[in-house]
Design a protein around this motif. Structure first.
Motif, PDB file in Angstrom:
ATOM      1  N   ALA A   1       0.823  -1.210   0.000  1.00 38.28           N
ATOM      2  CA  ALA A   1       0.000   0.000   0.000  1.00 38.28           C
ATOM      3  C   ALA A   1       0.856   1.258   0.000  1.00 38.28           C
ATOM      4  CB  ALA A   1      -0.924   0.004   1.219  1.00 38.28           C
ATOM      5  N   GLU A   2       2.148   1.114   0.291  1.00 40.49           N
ATOM      6  CA  GLU A   2       3.050   2.262   0.355  1.00 40.49           C
ATOM      7  C   GLU A   2       3.827   2.382  -0.954  1.00 40.49           C
ATOM      8  OE1 GLU A   2       5.536   1.828   3.733  1.00 40.49           O
ATOM      9  OE2 GLU A   2       3.880   1.869   5.172  1.00 40.49           O
ATOM     10  N   PRO A   3       3.696   3.492  -1.687  1.00 39.69           N
ATOM     11  CA  PRO A   3       4.368   3.625  -2.982  1.00 39.69           C
ATOM     12  C   PRO A   3       5.841   3.997  -2.854  1.00 39.69           C
ATOM     13  CG  PRO A   3       3.132   5.604  -2.514  1.00 39.69           C
ATOM     14  CD  PRO A   3       2.830   4.642  -1.393  1.00 39.69           C
ATOM     15  N   ALA A   4       6.629   3.543  -3.796  1.00 36.90           N
ATOM     16  CA  ALA A   4       8.026   3.972  -3.883  1.00 36.90           C
ATOM     17  C   ALA A   4       8.142   5.262  -4.687  1.00 36.90           C
ATOM     18  CB  ALA A   4       8.870   2.878  -4.531  1.00 36.90           C
ATOM     19  N   LEU A   5       7.311   5.396  -5.708  1.00 26.70           N
ATOM     20  CA  LEU A   5       7.287   6.591  -6.548  1.00 26.70           C
ATOM     21  C   LEU A   5       6.240   7.560  -6.020  1.00 26.70           C
ATOM     22  CD1 LEU A   5       7.911   8.213  -9.146  1.00 26.70           C
ATOM     23  CD2 LEU A   5       6.252   6.756 -10.334  1.00 26.70           C
ATOM     24  N   ASP A   6       6.644   8.825  -5.880  1.00 28.97           N
ATOM     25  CA  ASP A   6       5.741   9.872  -5.390  1.00 28.97           C
ATOM     26  C   ASP A   6       5.090   9.466  -4.065  1.00 28.97           C
ATOM     27  OD1 ASP A   6       4.432  12.267  -5.307  1.00 28.97           O
ATOM     28  OD2 ASP A   6       3.022  11.818  -6.936  1.00 28.97           O
ATOM     29  N   PRO A   7       5.897   9.223  -3.031  1.00 31.12           N
ATOM     30  CA  PRO A   7       5.351   8.734  -1.761  1.00 31.12           C
ATOM     31  C   PRO A   7       4.757   9.810  -0.884  1.00 31.12           C
ATOM     32  CG  PRO A   7       7.709   9.013  -1.564  1.00 31.12           C
ATOM     33  CD  PRO A   7       7.361   9.339  -2.994  1.00 31.12           C
TER      34      PRO A   7
END
Length: 472
Positions: free
Chosen positions: A386-392
């Protein structure tokens, strides 16, 4: 950056710059033709996460920083000159500068008006600066540097130590110790002269230019000739065991704080800097800078390691229980991913941290530890998708997802395109983008071009999709 805690920013130094912002003014264009309608440059470079970082209206080519620092009083005096080119018709411009008292500003040798607006130094030259015109700014200032506090990214700035100071921090540190266009989009070369009490070292980036002592003060000289983002500039002052040598025809300088044990884990780890850099060069392409090295500090406030260009700085926690070659591999990998090829905006930080984390996996395999595939499987199982690497999001740029999910995406790309194509992508990318800036879209387009595959959906799944884990 490798973190054991929230980042701490730091600072101590001096500079001079050219920027933009405010007031109607007429002048001459770069081609010599008169012009009117000059306008101020923007008071921010346009980063969505950090709107006030950097400034618009100019491009810096190089900084010449001259600073004198007395640890006994925490007093800094500075004289810095920056060479820049106007990218618009400028009536005035801004410099990022947090604290310190400016005594004079000169633009192309002529006194310029200056004022403070919080952490901005606003400079109004005697005449406008036409688009395309090369110019220099000289700033003289002094004072006791003060830290910057961010509620989501920590507190930092110049860290005064018992025997000196440490200038360090990401994403913001440079503005606490010199006037600067403080954003990775405006990379520049640096010459640094730091004068400190005799007996202390003053360590910085790039090629050492020697030192000289006069009347109880020693001036140390350093030069970074490759363009460098401002957060990668460091100055470390104090009692250090400094080792100098050469590797592959380039200077190799390492320094261990006197407070760390001689021959201990930090020294043992940094002694393998050249070996690890050579291994990474077989995967990422030729080492991109004119010097190698590293600095191990003893200050517990530095709860991270930072990839300061050509000479990473390591906090003491990384060597508390023994040698740590993984952190050395991580920070050295940043010399390619983050330093030579820099981000255009902070939301793309996975391009730095994902590849540097993956370098740890590659080194583990090379050094007889778990394979990259084994680490991939372990981290895949432990990841919160659920946690993005891109645009966090601004407050999450140093989150686990940026590092670990970013590295998972890198290894998944390797599995998708095959080893030969994968490493051709990496070496071609670092060569094509050397000394520049890039975005995630740029990398995706490059990987598609080299592999001949459509990869947009792949990267969306591995970097951003919050619906669940992608199929490994």
């Amino acid at each position: 950056m490798t973190r054991t805690a929230r980042p701490v920013l730091a600072g101590v130094l001096v500079a001079v710059l050219v920027v933009s912002s405010g007031g109607g003014c007429t002048g001459t264009r770069g081609d010599g033709r008169p012009a009117d309608g000059f306008r101020p440059g923007a008071a921010g470079i346009g980063d969505p996460y950090f709107p006030t970082y950097g400034n618009g209206g100019y491009d810096v080519a190089g900084y010449h920083l001259r600073v004198r620092y007395d640890p006994a009083t925490d007093e800094l005096t500075g004289d810095a000159t920056i060479e820049a080119t106007a990218t618009q018709d400028l009536s005035r411009f801004n410099l990022d500068l947090a604290g310190l008292t400016v005594s004079s500003v000169r633009v192309d040798g002529t006194e310029a008006a200056h004022a403070r607006a919080e952490d901005e130094l606003v400079v109004t030259p005697a005449t406008g600066l036409g688009r395309g015109r090369a110019f220099s700014v000289r700033v003289r200032y002094a004072g006791k540097p003060a830290p910057i506090t961010s509620p989501d990214l920590g507190s930092g700035g110049l860290l005064h130590t018992p025997d000196g100071a440490i200038a360090l921090g990401q994403p913001e540190s440079a503005s606490t110790w010199f006037p600067v266009n403080d954003h990775p989009l405006d990379k520049a070369t640096y010459r640094i002269e730091a004068t400190v009490p005799a007996g202390l070292a003053a360590l910085s980036n790039g090629v050492p230019g020697g030192s000289s002592t006069d009347a109880g003060w020693t001036t140390w000289r350093w030069a970074e000739r490759a363009p460098m983002a401002s957060y990668l500039v460091t100055l470390v002052i104090g009692r250090y065991r400094v080792s100098t040598g050469t590797h592959a025809g380039r200077p190799l300088v390492t320094a261990i704080a006197a407070g760390l044990p001689a021959g201990g884990p930090a020294e043992e780890s940094l002694a393998r800097t050249a070996e690890i850099a050579d291994f990474l060069a077989t995967r990422f392409g030729p080492y991109p800078f004119d010097a190698y090295g590293g600095i191990a500090v003893a200050d517990d406030r530095i709860g991270y390691a930072l990839e300061t260009q050509s000479r990473p700085v390591y906090g003491p926690a990384f060597f508390a229980t023994g040698p740590n070659l993984g952190v050395v591999a991580h920070e050295l990998a940043h010399q390619w991913f983050g330093n030579s090829v820099s981000i255009r905006r902070w939301s793309d930080l996975w391009l730095n941290e994902g590849f540097a984390t993956y370098a740890e996996w590659l080194w583990s395999e090379e050094d007889g530890g778990p394979s990259a595939q084994a680490i991939f499987e372990r981290e895949y199982a432990a990841t919160d998708w659920a946690e993005p690497a891109l645009d966090p999001g601004r407050s999450e740029i140093f989150s686990r997802a940026v590092y670990k999910r970013g590295a998972l995406a890198v290894h998944a790309l390797r599995r998708t395109v095959g080893d030969e194509t994968f490493f051709r992508i990496l070496t071609g990318w670092t060569a094509e983008r050397r000394n520049g800036n890039a975005t995630t879209d740029d990398f995706v387009a490059y990987a598609e071009r080299v592999s001949g595959k459509e990869l947009r959906a792949f990267f969306d799944a591995w970097l951003s999709d919050a619906t669940g884990p992608p199929v490994p």
